[in-house]
Design an enzyme around this catalytic site. Structure first.
Site, PDB file in Angstrom:
ATOM      1  N   ASP A  14     -29.388   2.791  30.638  1.00  0.00           N
ATOM      2  CA  ASP A  14     -30.447   2.400  29.697  1.00  0.00           C
ATOM      3  C   ASP A  14     -31.668   3.318  29.775  1.00  0.00           C
ATOM      4  OD1 ASP A  14     -28.881   0.104  29.055  1.00  0.00           O
ATOM      5  OD2 ASP A  14     -29.679  -0.883  30.836  1.00  0.00           O
ATOM      6  N   LYS A  17     -30.623   7.410  26.673  1.00  0.00           N
ATOM      7  CA  LYS A  17     -29.679   8.476  26.315  1.00  0.00           C
ATOM      8  C   LYS A  17     -29.395   8.449  24.814  1.00  0.00           C
ATOM      9  CE  LYS A  17     -26.538   6.956  29.226  1.00  0.00           C
ATOM     10  NZ  LYS A  17     -27.271   5.954  29.999  1.00  0.00           N
ATOM     11  N   GLY A  18     -29.412   7.231  24.247  1.00  0.00           N
ATOM     12  CA  GLY A  18     -29.099   7.066  22.829  1.00  0.00           C
ATOM     13  C   GLY A  18     -29.955   7.965  21.948  1.00  0.00           C
ATOM     14  N   ASN A  39     -19.032  -1.573  27.596  1.00  0.00           N
ATOM     15  CA  ASN A  39     -20.199  -2.050  28.352  1.00  0.00           C
ATOM     16  C   ASN A  39     -21.442  -1.233  27.971  1.00  0.00           C
ATOM     17  OD1 ASN A  39     -18.972   0.180  29.553  1.00  0.00           O
ATOM     18  ND2 ASN A  39     -19.373  -0.445  31.647  1.00  0.00           N
ATOM     19  N   GLY A  41     -23.957   0.788  25.249  1.00  0.00           N
ATOM     20  CA  GLY A  41     -24.340   0.456  23.877  1.00  0.00           C
ATOM     21  C   GLY A  41     -25.698   0.986  23.523  1.00  0.00           C
ATOM     22  N   HIS A  42     -25.815   1.511  22.333  1.00  0.00           N
ATOM     23  CA  HIS A  42     -27.146   1.817  21.831  1.00  0.00           C
ATOM     24  C   HIS A  42     -27.180   1.650  20.320  1.00  0.00           C
ATOM     25  CE1 HIS A  42     -25.237   5.859  22.114  1.00  0.00           C
ATOM     26  NE2 HIS A  42     -25.718   5.959  20.904  1.00  0.00           N
ATOM     27  N   GLN A 220     -23.733   4.666  30.949  1.00  0.00           N
ATOM     28  CA  GLN A 220     -24.313   4.074  32.180  1.00  0.00           C
ATOM     29  C   GLN A 220     -25.180   5.122  32.891  1.00  0.00           C
ATOM     30  OE1 GLN A 220     -20.649   3.308  31.786  1.00  0.00           O
ATOM     31  NE2 GLN A 220     -21.504   1.690  30.543  1.00  0.00           N
ATOM     32  N   THR A 297     -25.645  -6.949  26.079  1.00  0.00           N
ATOM     33  CA  THR A 297     -25.548  -8.327  26.570  1.00  0.00           C
ATOM     34  C   THR A 297     -26.765  -9.182  26.231  1.00  0.00           C
ATOM     35  OG1 THR A 297     -26.556  -7.670  28.643  1.00  0.00           O
ATOM     36  CG2 THR A 297     -24.152  -7.606  28.556  1.00  0.00           C
ATOM     37  N   GLY A 298     -27.852  -8.556  25.804  1.00  0.00           N
ATOM     38  CA  GLY A 298     -29.080  -9.308  25.505  1.00  0.00           C
ATOM     39  C   GLY A 298     -29.800  -9.776  26.764  1.00  0.00           C
ATOM     40  N   ARG A 299     -29.362  -9.297  27.933  1.00  0.00           N
ATOM     41  CA  ARG A 299     -30.022  -9.722  29.179  1.00  0.00           C
ATOM     42  C   ARG A 299     -31.321  -8.952  29.378  1.00  0.00           C
ATOM     43  NH1 ARG A 299     -25.676  -8.904  33.841  1.00  0.00           N
ATOM     44  NH2 ARG A 299     -25.219  -7.042  32.645  1.00  0.00           N
ATOM     45  N   THR A 406     -42.037  10.463  23.413  1.00  0.00           N
ATOM     46  CA  THR A 406     -43.297   9.728  23.348  1.00  0.00           C
ATOM     47  C   THR A 406     -43.274   8.551  22.366  1.00  0.00           C
ATOM     48  OG1 THR A 406     -44.163  11.257  21.702  1.00  0.00           O
ATOM     49  CG2 THR A 406     -44.641  11.774  24.012  1.00  0.00           C
TER      50      THR A 406
END
Ligand code: IMP
Length: 417
Positions: A14, A17-18, A39, A41-42, A220, A297-299, A406
């Site tokens: 997270d 990278k997206g 697992n 996602g972006h 990841q 996962t929305g976590r 930025t």
């Protein structure tokens, strides 16, 4: 002959990278994924349209690029079929290795059941079956994408596997699939995926030989790597740059520029050690301003300060030529910002990452913050304190910060010469 440039996450995933792969993918002919599964996602916005990517490489948004899902990925047919529905005419633009392993519905059931049984020792996985799919690959009981081409043979193999492991599946309360229903399901996967299944190893060699521009998109992050991460609180794939070689079938000599993606602070989802985690209002403020919630996962993500020891370690593991420092604007307005510059291990100051991170405490240096740099596009335009922060990161990690983001916008990016 060309070399393949590589984008790799340097923290616990997270890192942003997206944005980078999306931006860079516009300039590459071939974009590849080599590990992980859905697992990852972006979300990418193009002309006001939202695209959610989990398995398909970001090159899909560049109509001229070819996208390859390599043998090192675990492929969930349900997930990729759903993702593919967002795009038209993917034939000839998307290829899936026949050697990639299948992540089938029962893998998610095993993942979730095992997490449940672990109770408070759970890893906090995404529950998507990643661990079980890789475990079966390594124990040589997995099934590969190429086998989808013969659904009844594959269904027989799966049912046999369930019978051989009946005692385990009984404990996990997972029923043996009905063979007829399984054949139907696998046939539906075959119908959708057959045109995309290919020998991608030869394809990527061909691209290298023809001097094509190739981008390898990591999923990841290094600290979640199966070998080098905070085991067992890791994912099950090889997230480091070397994993891209085995995950695609290319040699280390084929790798070009390695860019490590790091956030200007640190986040982690799931359980496991995180030395620079901040439990005060500051950690919450970073989470709120940085909108630190998982796409898959929305976590909520755990948040803390930049850990220079972990980044130095990860940059070395990956052979980073440069770092891309993401979300620097999230730290706007903090009167003080901190960097973890060393660890305390049993009362001793260390400046390296030990194999077990559980017993280390962070040693911080504190710096004056800055008011506002959001949207800056030139290094010269950054506030002096932000420049000092970046210089300190370079000094502590030994790697140049070549790119600075930025804001979430593609153009709000500083590329240093
Ligand atoms: P798994 O990959 O679902 O087995 O989860 C293992 C660990 O990796 C958990 O802590 C997850 O939260 C973490 N993880 C897996 N994929 C990602 C990702 O794309 N970003 C951040 N963390 C991830």
């Amino acid at each position: 002959m060309s070399k393949a440039d590589l984008i790799v996450g340097i923290q616990w995933g997270d890192e942003g990278k997206g944005k980078m792969v999306d931006m860079l993918a516009q300039n590459y002919d071939v974009v590849c994924r080599s590990q992980g599964g859905h697992n990852a996602g972006h979300t990418i916005w193009v002309d006001g349209v939202r695209y959610a990517l989990h398995l398909i490489p970001s090159g899909v948004l560049n109509p001229k690029a070819i996208n390859i899902i390599g043998n090192g990925v675990v492929l969930c047919p349900e997930s990729i079929i759903k993702e593919m529905e967002q795009f038209e005419n993917l034939e000839g633009r998307l290829f899936i290795s026949d050697k990639a392993h299948l992540n089938l519905p029962y893998h998610a059931l095993i993942d979730q059941a095992k997490e449940r049984l672990k109770g408070d020792k759970a890893i906090g996985t995404t529950g998507k079956g990643i661990g079980p799919a890789y475990a079966e690959k390594i124990s040589r009981t997995g099934f590969r994408v190429g086998e989808l081409l013969n659904p009844s043979k594959l269904a027989n193999g799966i049912v046999d596997y369930f019978e051989q492991n009946k005692a385990i599946f009984d404990v996990l309360e997972i029923a043996t699939p009905n063979k007829e229903e399984l054949i139907e399901l696998l046939t539906s996967y075959k119908e959708k995926l057959e045109p995309f299944i290919a020998n991608t190893t030869n394809m990527i060699w061909d691209a290298i030989d023809k001097d094509k521009k190739i981008l390898l998109e990591g999923a990841q992050g290094t600290l979640l790597d199966i070998d080098h991460g905070t085991y067992p609180y890791v994912t099950s794939s090889s997230c480091v740059s070397a994993g891209a070689c085995t995950g695609l079938g290319i040699s280390p000599k084929d790798i070009g520029i390695v860019t490590g993606i790091v956030k200007a602070y640190t986040t982690r989802v799931g359980n496991g050690p995180f030395p620079s985690e901040d439990f005060t209002e500051d950690g919450q403020k970073i989470a709120d301003i940085g909108k630190e919630v998982g796409v898959t996962t929305g976590r909520g993500r755990r948040c803390g300060w930049f850990d220079a020891i972990a980044v130095k370690h990860a940059a070395r593991l990956n052979g980073c030529d440069q770092l891309s420092l993401m979300k620097l604007d999230v730290l706007d307005g903090f009167p003080k910002v901190k960097i973890c510059v060393a660890y305390d291990l049993d009362g001793k100051r260390i400046d390296y990452m030990p194999s077990d991170l559980n017993n280390v405490k962070p040693i911080y240096e504190e710096f004056d913050g800055w008011d506002n740099l959001a949207g800056a596009r030139k290094f010269e335009d950054l506030p002096e304190n932000a420049k000092k922060y970046i210089n300190k990161i370079e000094e502590l990690t030994g790697v140049k910060v070549g790119i600075i983001s930025t804001s979430p916008e593609r153009d709000d990016t500083i590329i240093r010469g």
